[in-house]
Scaffold this motif. Sequence first.
Motif, PDB file in Angstrom:
ATOM      1  N   SER A 339       0.803  -1.213   0.000  1.00  0.00           N
ATOM      2  CA  SER A 339       0.000   0.000   0.000  1.00  0.00           C
ATOM      3  C   SER A 339       0.837   1.263   0.000  1.00  0.00           C
ATOM      4  N   LYS A 340       2.157   1.131   0.234  1.00  0.00           N
ATOM      5  CA  LYS A 340       2.999   2.314   0.354  1.00  0.00           C
ATOM      6  C   LYS A 340       4.198   2.245  -0.578  1.00  0.00           C
ATOM      7  N   GLY A 341       4.032   1.627  -1.733  1.00  0.00           N
ATOM      8  CA  GLY A 341       5.136   1.539  -2.664  1.00  0.00           C
ATOM      9  C   GLY A 341       5.520   2.914  -3.208  1.00  0.00           C
ATOM     10  N   ASP A 342       6.808   3.162  -3.342  1.00  0.00           N
ATOM     11  CA  ASP A 342       7.295   4.411  -3.914  1.00  0.00           C
ATOM     12  C   ASP A 342       6.876   4.476  -5.376  1.00  0.00           C
ATOM     13  N   LYS A 343       6.369   5.626  -5.810  1.00  0.00           N
ATOM     14  CA  LYS A 343       5.833   5.742  -7.165  1.00  0.00           C
ATOM     15  C   LYS A 343       6.562   6.820  -7.954  1.00  0.00           C
ATOM     16  N   ILE A 344       6.700   6.570  -9.255  1.00  0.00           N
ATOM     17  CA  ILE A 344       7.274   7.555 -10.159  1.00  0.00           C
ATOM     18  C   ILE A 344       6.247   8.663 -10.399  1.00  0.00           C
ATOM     19  N   LEU A 345       6.683   9.919 -10.224  1.00  0.00           N
ATOM     20  CA  LEU A 345       5.800  11.055 -10.471  1.00  0.00           C
ATOM     21  C   LEU A 345       6.019  11.661 -11.847  1.00  0.00           C
ATOM     22  N   ASP A 346       7.290  11.837 -12.250  1.00  0.00           N
ATOM     23  CA  ASP A 346       7.561  12.409 -13.559  1.00  0.00           C
ATOM     24  C   ASP A 346       8.901  11.905 -14.079  1.00  0.00           C
ATOM     25  N   THR A 347       9.039  11.900 -15.394  1.00  0.00           N
ATOM     26  CA  THR A 347      10.286  11.510 -16.053  1.00  0.00           C
ATOM     27  C   THR A 347      10.597  12.523 -17.142  1.00  0.00           C
ATOM     28  N   TYR A 348      11.886  12.683 -17.452  1.00  0.00           N
ATOM     29  CA  TYR A 348      12.283  13.661 -18.462  1.00  0.00           C
ATOM     30  C   TYR A 348      13.565  13.192 -19.132  1.00  0.00           C
ATOM     31  N   ILE A 349      13.608  13.220 -20.470  1.00  0.00           N
ATOM     32  CA  ILE A 349      14.812  12.898 -21.224  1.00  0.00           C
ATOM     33  C   ILE A 349      15.501  14.214 -21.568  1.00  0.00           C
ATOM     34  N   ALA A 350      16.631  14.490 -20.927  1.00  0.00           N
ATOM     35  CA  ALA A 350      17.346  15.740 -21.135  1.00  0.00           C
ATOM     36  C   ALA A 350      18.326  15.594 -22.292  1.00  0.00           C
ATOM     37  N   GLU A 352      21.792  15.070 -24.307  1.00  0.00           N
ATOM     38  CA  GLU A 352      22.801  14.023 -24.153  1.00  0.00           C
ATOM     39  C   GLU A 352      22.220  12.774 -23.495  1.00  0.00           C
ATOM     40  N   ASP A 353      20.906  12.593 -23.644  1.00  0.00           N
ATOM     41  CA  ASP A 353      20.201  11.375 -23.212  1.00  0.00           C
ATOM     42  C   ASP A 353      20.241  11.148 -21.710  1.00  0.00           C
ATOM     43  N   GLU A 354      20.438  12.205 -20.932  1.00  0.00           N
ATOM     44  CA  GLU A 354      20.286  12.047 -19.485  1.00  0.00           C
ATOM     45  C   GLU A 354      18.817  11.828 -19.156  1.00  0.00           C
ATOM     46  N   ILE A 355      18.578  10.950 -18.203  1.00  0.00           N
ATOM     47  CA  ILE A 355      17.213  10.651 -17.784  1.00  0.00           C
ATOM     48  C   ILE A 355      17.034  11.127 -16.349  1.00  0.00           C
ATOM     49  N   SER A 361       8.734   9.842  -2.933  1.00  0.00           N
ATOM     50  CA  SER A 361       9.524   9.860  -1.704  1.00  0.00           C
ATOM     51  C   SER A 361      10.492  11.042  -1.693  1.00  0.00           C
ATOM     52  N   SER A 362      10.246  12.033  -2.559  1.00  0.00           N
ATOM     53  CA  SER A 362      11.037  13.269  -2.637  1.00  0.00           C
ATOM     54  C   SER A 362      12.463  13.011  -3.090  1.00  0.00           C
ATOM     55  N   VAL A 363      12.650  12.003  -3.944  1.00  0.00           N
ATOM     56  CA  VAL A 363      13.974  11.692  -4.460  1.00  0.00           C
ATOM     57  C   VAL A 363      14.028  12.017  -5.947  1.00  0.00           C
ATOM     58  N   ILE A 364      15.152  12.625  -6.369  1.00  0.00           N
ATOM     59  CA  ILE A 364      15.400  12.898  -7.786  1.00  0.00           C
ATOM     60  C   ILE A 364      16.553  12.015  -8.241  1.00  0.00           C
ATOM     61  N   TYR A 365      16.347  11.262  -9.321  1.00  0.00           N
ATOM     62  CA  TYR A 365      17.390  10.415  -9.889  1.00  0.00           C
ATOM     63  C   TYR A 365      17.820  11.009 -11.231  1.00  0.00           C
ATOM     64  N   CYS A 366      19.124  11.095 -11.439  1.00  0.00           N
ATOM     65  CA  CYS A 366      19.669  11.530 -12.718  1.00  0.00           C
ATOM     66  C   CYS A 366      20.514  10.395 -13.276  1.00  0.00           C
ATOM     67  N   LEU A 367      20.097   9.805 -14.385  1.00  0.00           N
ATOM     68  CA  LEU A 367      20.760   8.663 -14.978  1.00  0.00           C
ATOM     69  C   LEU A 367      21.508   9.117 -16.231  1.00  0.00           C
ATOM     70  N   THR A 368      22.806   8.881 -16.252  1.00  0.00           N
ATOM     71  CA  THR A 368      23.635   9.333 -17.370  1.00  0.00           C
ATOM     72  C   THR A 368      24.143   8.134 -18.152  1.00  0.00           C
ATOM     73  N   PRO A 369      24.133   8.201 -19.489  1.00  0.00           N
ATOM     74  CA  PRO A 369      24.494   7.032 -20.303  1.00  0.00           C
ATOM     75  C   PRO A 369      25.999   6.828 -20.406  1.00  0.00           C
ATOM     76  N   ASN A 370      26.402   5.564 -20.403  1.00  0.00           N
ATOM     77  CA  ASN A 370      27.778   5.150 -20.674  1.00  0.00           C
ATOM     78  C   ASN A 370      27.717   3.982 -21.650  1.00  0.00           C
ATOM     79  N   LYS A 371      28.795   3.768 -22.410  1.00  0.00           N
ATOM     80  CA  LYS A 371      28.811   2.682 -23.390  1.00  0.00           C
ATOM     81  C   LYS A 371      29.849   1.637 -23.013  1.00  0.00           C
ATOM     82  N   TYR A 372      29.437   0.393 -23.031  1.00  0.00           N
ATOM     83  CA  TYR A 372      30.327  -0.731 -22.771  1.00  0.00           C
ATOM     84  C   TYR A 372      30.108  -1.776 -23.862  1.00  0.00           C
ATOM     85  N   SER A 373      31.104  -2.631 -24.047  1.00  0.00           N
ATOM     86  CA  SER A 373      30.995  -3.702 -25.023  1.00  0.00           C
ATOM     87  C   SER A 373      30.687  -5.003 -24.299  1.00  0.00           C
TER      88      SER A 373
END
Length: 703
Positions: A339-350, A352-355, A361-373
């Motif tokens: 009943s209290k699962g953390d939920k996504i409120l908004d997402t944005y693709i900035a 250079e493909d930053e997400i 829960s008042s948390v902001i995540y910034c995901l930055t892309p890297n390339k691996y083989s």
Amino acid sequence: MYFNFYLMVKKSFLLGILMAICIMADGYQEDQIITFSERRFPQLETILENPVSVIHQDEQGVMWFALDKNLQRFDGVFLKTFLERTDSTLWELGSIMGIIDVGDDSFCINMVNGILMFDCKTGQYETLITKKEIQNFLKINLQPTINKIFYDTQFIWIGTNVGLLRFDIRKGQLAGFYRIFEDHQGDHNNIKEIVSAGAGLLCISTGYSCHLFSKETYAFSNDILGDSIQKKFRDLCIDGDAFGNIWIGYGGNIYSYSINTKSLTLEINNLIETVTGKTPDGNIFNVDSVFWNSAITISKIIVNDDQKLFISSKKHFIFYDPIQRTLNTIFSTPEKSLSKGDKILDTYIAVEDEIWISTNSSVIYCLTPNKYSVQFIRNVIEGYDDIFGSIYNMDVFDNGEIWAGRGKGKGLIRLDLNKKTLDEYPADGLHYEITRRMVKDLSGNIWAIADGGLIYSLDPVKKKYRYFYCPDTVSQRDQWLFSLLMDDFGYLWAGGSGGGLIKLDKETGKYQIFNNIYSNSNGFHLNPVWQILKLKNKELLIIGSQEVVQLKIIPKGAEDGSVHYHHEFSNYLGKKIEEILPNVRQSKFITGFIDSDLNLWMGTDGAGVIKYSRRINEYRYYNISNGMSSNIVKSILEDNYGYIWMATDKGFSRLNPVEETLDNVFYWKDSEYSDKQTDWWDGHIDNQGILYYGILGDPITID
């Protein structure tokens, strides 16, 4: 200009991969993996005390966060607050619902009861229109709410609960009102989304239907979803691509609509169930569960210029490539109660493909892309999907031979990635057991451990197995063996969940048990034994849950010329885990590794990794607070550059021990296994520095 956000990663969450196929120079396929590391900003965590409902990036690359009734600008270093609610007019406009760019360093802010024009440089704003003015223009006895706004050159299109409005920015006034249906009652005209459909068209969605709108004739088309789809959800979402397609999320499904051919196609059925392998389960997740529906219902679709889709539910953020037809989970919110699962409120693709992702829960995540083989072995050796699906663990020996241990009692296989061949060695003495670790002796025989207290060997030439079962360790083959090692004297050592430490003479098949249960411990008291490591002075380290034991093996000659061995056990650290981690409750050591500088790395089941330097008697700690993907560590390796790779339950974390910087590499695979993780103690490296992981049914190599 785009601001380079440079602050240190603080902690990470479950992330995944984006795939694109390329061809390696030697002729076989390699998967180019775009992975995401997370940047965490201490400023955001201390100041953003309320959930961020809207994320936006302006033309200068600066991020803006809407927190209910105020606006925060974040340039990567500093936060500044705008729209302080000191005047009654601004306060009456209510919460911020959305932000759109309108050019010239300005954007429009969609609020519950009106729309603002905001200057990004000066922070000045003016009210374009209020709900009261809309009500006076409509001349209907209904209370309008502003759901969505869309900018198109001269006009702002306003989606309300009673229809579509057109606002002329140049004249500063409303210029038109359009209804899908004449009836004002119900949700028929409750417009939720507005996107461009090209060629003078907009695509308009309500909670139940989707329509094309002509900006020339001001007419709506019929519902492009037609009558073939059961209308039982309220959260329909849309976005358009540059190829004349509208992408539609409805319930848990993804549809595409071609404007040119006027055809509707079901692209993905039950999206969240497909990528997570999880389905509603009886009384826990029933189909009427609000929590479950919020988890599986698609709430937002973002289509980039390459026709790649980023799809959000309240629990997951997923990438979909409609050309390659690959699905990968990039982010999942932390699990809490139903009943209290953390939920996504908004997402944005900035840029250079930053997400950017915000949660309640008042948390902001910034995901930055890297390339691996990454090389998926199923792409190199084709036609053995059933065999690959049973692989749990891989070992690579000095001569480059790759051996894999299988589940379901299948025994061993040998892989040759250069020749693209697979040799299967069916086992006849295994039942359901999982083979986890392998070593190779001087005669070329492969030795392995399996569940049920089994140690066995394979002669690859004769294709013959020999089985060694230790019946006095535990009864009814209940022991699970996890670690296997050959010491410098030619003896095998194995440890597991319930039988203590086993020493096996591979020539005679005789074994010795060190176990308190049978009062023959010789000073050894660890139970269970998670991992056995080799020191350079012919000594061994044994990882238990609470401490690390050092084993000195002392050969002693007898009068008849035979050699006997004396075993001395001692606490290598001089401490137990509760003394090393005094503020962490109920954590335990689970895996270990000795690096090239003879430092001991200890992975735990909930406190990250501990590095111990015996030379200077120093402990260093690495966990989610300084960048790791998770605090649960399953295996540790060192590559040829000195980087430490840690396989966790949420992916791979790579540490530069000199600069103490972390980056996270996450893999999310198509597999018959729903958890899609590495097995415990799974991870090996060859002489060329290539890493090997079994990945529970989808083995990979990492360059």
